[in-house]
Scaffold this motif. Structure first.
Motif, mmCIF file in Angstrom:
data_model
loop_
_atom_site.group_PDB
_atom_site.id
_atom_site.type_symbol
_atom_site.label_atom_id
_atom_site.label_comp_id
_atom_site.label_asym_id
_atom_site.label_seq_id
_atom_site.Cartn_x
_atom_site.Cartn_y
_atom_site.Cartn_z
ATOM 1 N N THR A 6 0.868 -1.176 0.000
ATOM 2 C CA THR A 6 0.000 0.000 0.000
ATOM 3 C C THR A 6 0.905 1.225 0.000
ATOM 4 N N LYS A 7 0.739 2.079 -1.019
ATOM 5 C CA LYS A 7 1.671 3.183 -1.242
ATOM 6 C C LYS A 7 1.059 4.530 -0.868
ATOM 7 N N VAL A 8 1.886 5.356 -0.240
ATOM 8 C CA VAL A 8 1.513 6.727 0.108
ATOM 9 C C VAL A 8 2.456 7.684 -0.610
ATOM 10 N N LEU A 9 1.890 8.673 -1.289
ATOM 11 C CA LEU A 9 2.686 9.730 -1.903
ATOM 12 C C LEU A 9 2.572 10.977 -1.043
ATOM 13 N N LEU A 10 3.684 11.374 -0.409
ATOM 14 C CA LEU A 10 3.730 12.570 0.434
ATOM 15 C C LEU A 10 4.164 13.752 -0.417
ATOM 16 N N LEU A 11 3.304 14.748 -0.529
ATOM 17 C CA LEU A 11 3.639 15.964 -1.265
ATOM 18 C C LEU A 11 4.141 17.007 -0.267
ATOM 19 N N GLY A 12 5.442 17.081 -0.147
ATOM 20 C CA GLY A 12 6.081 17.913 0.871
ATOM 21 C C GLY A 12 6.821 17.012 1.832
ATOM 22 N N ALA A 13 8.058 17.359 2.148
ATOM 23 C CA ALA A 13 8.891 16.455 2.933
ATOM 24 C C ALA A 13 9.630 17.178 4.053
ATOM 25 N N GLY A 14 8.962 18.143 4.677
ATOM 26 C CA GLY A 14 9.558 18.851 5.801
ATOM 27 C C GLY A 14 9.463 18.047 7.087
ATOM 28 N N GLU A 15 9.537 18.756 8.239
ATOM 29 C CA GLU A 15 9.494 18.054 9.519
ATOM 30 C C GLU A 15 8.154 17.371 9.765
ATOM 31 N N LEU A 16 7.064 17.973 9.301
ATOM 32 C CA LEU A 16 5.769 17.306 9.430
ATOM 33 C C LEU A 16 5.730 16.061 8.555
ATOM 34 N N GLY A 17 6.272 16.180 7.350
ATOM 35 C CA GLY A 17 6.303 15.038 6.449
ATOM 36 C C GLY A 17 7.138 13.893 6.989
ATOM 37 N N ARG A 18 8.228 14.224 7.671
ATOM 38 C CA ARG A 18 9.058 13.166 8.237
ATOM 39 C C ARG A 18 8.285 12.372 9.282
ATOM 40 N N ASP A 19 7.579 13.077 10.170
ATOM 41 C CA ASP A 19 6.814 12.371 11.191
ATOM 42 C C ASP A 19 5.652 11.597 10.580
ATOM 43 N N LEU A 20 5.061 12.129 9.512
ATOM 44 C CA LEU A 20 4.010 11.379 8.816
ATOM 45 C C LEU A 20 4.576 10.123 8.170
ATOM 46 N N ALA A 21 5.759 10.248 7.584
ATOM 47 C CA ALA A 21 6.385 9.084 6.959
ATOM 48 C C ALA A 21 6.603 7.973 7.979
ATOM 49 N N VAL A 22 7.088 8.339 9.161
ATOM 50 C CA VAL A 22 7.309 7.341 10.211
ATOM 51 C C VAL A 22 5.986 6.709 10.638
ATOM 52 N N ALA A 23 4.940 7.519 10.787
ATOM 53 C CA ALA A 23 3.636 6.994 11.190
ATOM 54 C C ALA A 23 3.108 5.992 10.172
ATOM 55 N N PHE A 24 3.244 6.300 8.895
ATOM 56 C CA PHE A 24 2.798 5.368 7.856
ATOM 57 C C PHE A 24 3.667 4.115 7.835
ATOM 58 N N GLN A 25 4.964 4.292 7.973
ATOM 59 C CA GLN A 25 5.860 3.136 7.962
ATOM 60 C C GLN A 25 5.588 2.208 9.144
ATOM 61 N N ASN A 26 5.236 2.789 10.301
ATOM 62 C CA ASN A 26 4.919 1.963 11.466
ATOM 63 C C ASN A 26 3.715 1.071 11.222
ATOM 64 N N LEU A 27 2.849 1.465 10.288
ATOM 65 C CA LEU A 27 1.671 0.674 9.963
ATOM 66 C C LEU A 27 1.865 -0.141 8.682
ATOM 67 N N GLY A 28 3.112 -0.213 8.206
ATOM 68 C CA GLY A 28 3.441 -1.111 7.110
ATOM 69 C C GLY A 28 3.246 -0.563 5.718
ATOM 70 N N LEU A 29 3.082 0.747 5.578
ATOM 71 C CA LEU A 29 2.873 1.325 4.260
ATOM 72 C C LEU A 29 4.203 1.701 3.607
ATOM 73 N N GLU A 30 4.192 1.757 2.295
ATOM 74 C CA GLU A 30 5.375 2.151 1.521
ATOM 75 C C GLU A 30 5.276 3.646 1.235
ATOM 76 N N VAL A 31 6.281 4.401 1.659
ATOM 77 C CA VAL A 31 6.217 5.862 1.600
ATOM 78 C C VAL A 31 7.082 6.402 0.466
ATOM 79 N N HIS A 32 6.453 7.191 -0.388
ATOM 80 C CA HIS A 32 7.127 7.927 -1.452
ATOM 81 C C HIS A 32 6.995 9.408 -1.119
ATOM 82 N N ALA A 33 8.116 10.109 -0.978
ATOM 83 C CA ALA A 33 8.078 11.517 -0.568
ATOM 84 C C ALA A 33 8.734 12.381 -1.635
ATOM 85 N N VAL A 34 8.176 13.569 -1.829
ATOM 86 C CA VAL A 34 8.695 14.486 -2.839
ATOM 87 C C VAL A 34 8.801 15.891 -2.263
#
Length: 408
Positions: A6-34
């Motif tokens: 299950t893929k997530v595309l993060l539009l924006g990769a600042g400090e909020l995006g970093r914490d969102l990436a970790v939250a998604f990864q903790n639930l097993g999602l694949e994170v794509h950030a730009v």
């Protein structure tokens, strides 16, 4: 990282995006950030990282076609809303919270049109100005003092209070550089409020009923200096009537915007009266301290809400946070005093990992918890005062130029 991911595309990769990436990864999602620059905080930890302009419709659509994400999650308001509408209408991707929400909150004019004109929410009087002369006219009508803001939401950055006519030209030149729409600013009548509050609103499916429901975290207080966030704390003490009014306003605006996820709703409170200020379709900068004050942080809640998992907004401890800013432009970032800051009880330091800095850039956060908010605020302030954001390149040069011991 598998064909069935299950893929997530993060539009924006600042400090909020970093914490969102970790939250998604903790639930097993694949994170794509730009993001637009290499080394952005979330790009450092995402499964896949991309450099692109997230405000460019063609660039976002090209990435989405390549990645084929299940969820598209903006981290900032300045995103390509045309691309989001296309993805929502023509693909199976879920835009978080909705393309409509992202479009409405992209600038203050559209947000106020919905909040004030459509919903009738109490707001401060406001005018939009496209030139310094229009700004003079707007301020003359609204009265002094007057708050001048960028047309696009910038997490509280770039605000200026105009106290007399001599400030107007300075405000026009300073504030309009912050937003991406360089030829428009917002003038708002100053409200003699008691305090500002951030309401974190979570919209998701209630597992008990199977229907969409709304949850509210405990209110978050915050303080700004020169238009930028410097301190936040939770819970903010509010009388029951004001809290009910704040929840009502927050629920009405987020119900209109729709979708699932966390919204950050900014309000002014004067006695029991509540005035709508702004809304962000994402976790709030003021809510970063929820890593330490809630059972699940605002980032965990955003991920859970998007996926339809159970929501728990329990406050586990009073806490406070102080933002660490750079005082100057720095090419090679370093920090001093981190160990000293961590010696304070119940205190933690979070460094955002930004590769460079400029004056006023947010570089980290000091968070403290305690038996009460007042003690937490004192701890966080003392700990933060121990830390400095420094230019290690300058330090290296100074060391190279220092004579060896015994030779000078």
């Amino acid at each position: 990282m598998t064909p069935n991911a299950t893929k997530v595309l993060l539009l924006g990769a600042g400090e909020l995006g970093r914490d969102l990436a970790v939250a998604f990864q903790n639930l097993g999602l694949e994170v794509h950030a730009v993001d637009r620059y290499e080394g952005a905080p979330a790009l450092q930890i995402a499964h896949r990282a991309y450099i692109a302009d997230i405000n460019d419709d063609a660039a976002v659509l090209k990435l989405a076609e390549e990645i084929r994400p299940h969820f598209v999650v903006p981290e900032v308001e300045t995103v390509a809303v045309g691309a989001l509408r296309t993805l929502e209408e023509q693909t199976s991707a879920v835009v978080v919270p909705t393309a409509h929400a992202c479009e409405t909150t992209k600038d203050r004019e559209s947000t106020r049109a919905v909040a004030s004109d459509k919903l009738g929410l109490p707001t401060t009087a406001y005018k939009f100005a496209h030139s310094v002369d229009e700004l003079r006219e707007a301020v003359a009508e609204l009265g002094y003092p007057c708050v001048i803001k960028p047309d696009q939401s910038t997490s509280g950055k770039g605000h200026m209070i105009v106290r007399d006519e001599s400030d107007i030209e300075l405000a026009w030149n300073r504030v309009r550089r912050i937003g991406s729409d360089a030829e428009r600013v917002t003038a708002e009548r100053f409200v003699d409020f008691d305090f500002e509050v951030t309401m974190l609103v979570v919209r998701s499916i209630d597992p008990a009923t199977g229907e969409l429901a709304t949850w509210f975290s405990e209110p978050i207080g915050h303080r700004h200096d020169n238009g930028d966030l410097v301190e936040s704390w939770q819970p903010l003490a509010m009388n029951e009537r004001a809290l009910d009014n704040a929840r009502s306003v927050a629920a009405r605006i987020t119900n209109e915007l729709g979708g699932r996820g966390v919204y950050g709703v900014e309000l002014f409170v004067a006695g029991e009266d509540v005035y709508f200020s702004s809304v962000s379709p994402r976790p709030s900068d003021a809510g970063m301290l929820t890593h330490h004050t809630q059972r699940f942080s605002e980032f965990d809640l955003h991920a859970r809400a998007i996926l339809g998992y159970p929501i728990d907004v329990t406050l586990t401890s009073p806490g406070a946070a102080v933002v660490l800013h750079a005082d100057e432009e720095i090419e090679q970032v370093g920090y001093t005093g981190v160990a000293e800051a961590m010696r304070y009880a119940e205190t933690d330091v979070r460094l955002f990992g930004k590769p460079g800095a400029y004056a006023g850039r947010r570089m980290g956060l000091v968070v403290a918890t305690a038996e009460n908010v007042e003690e937490a605020r004192d701890r966080a302030a003392l700990a933060a005062s121990s830390i400095a954001v420094v230019d290690t390149q300058s330090a290296d040069r100074a060391t190279d130029q220092t004579p060896a011991r015994g030779q000078g």
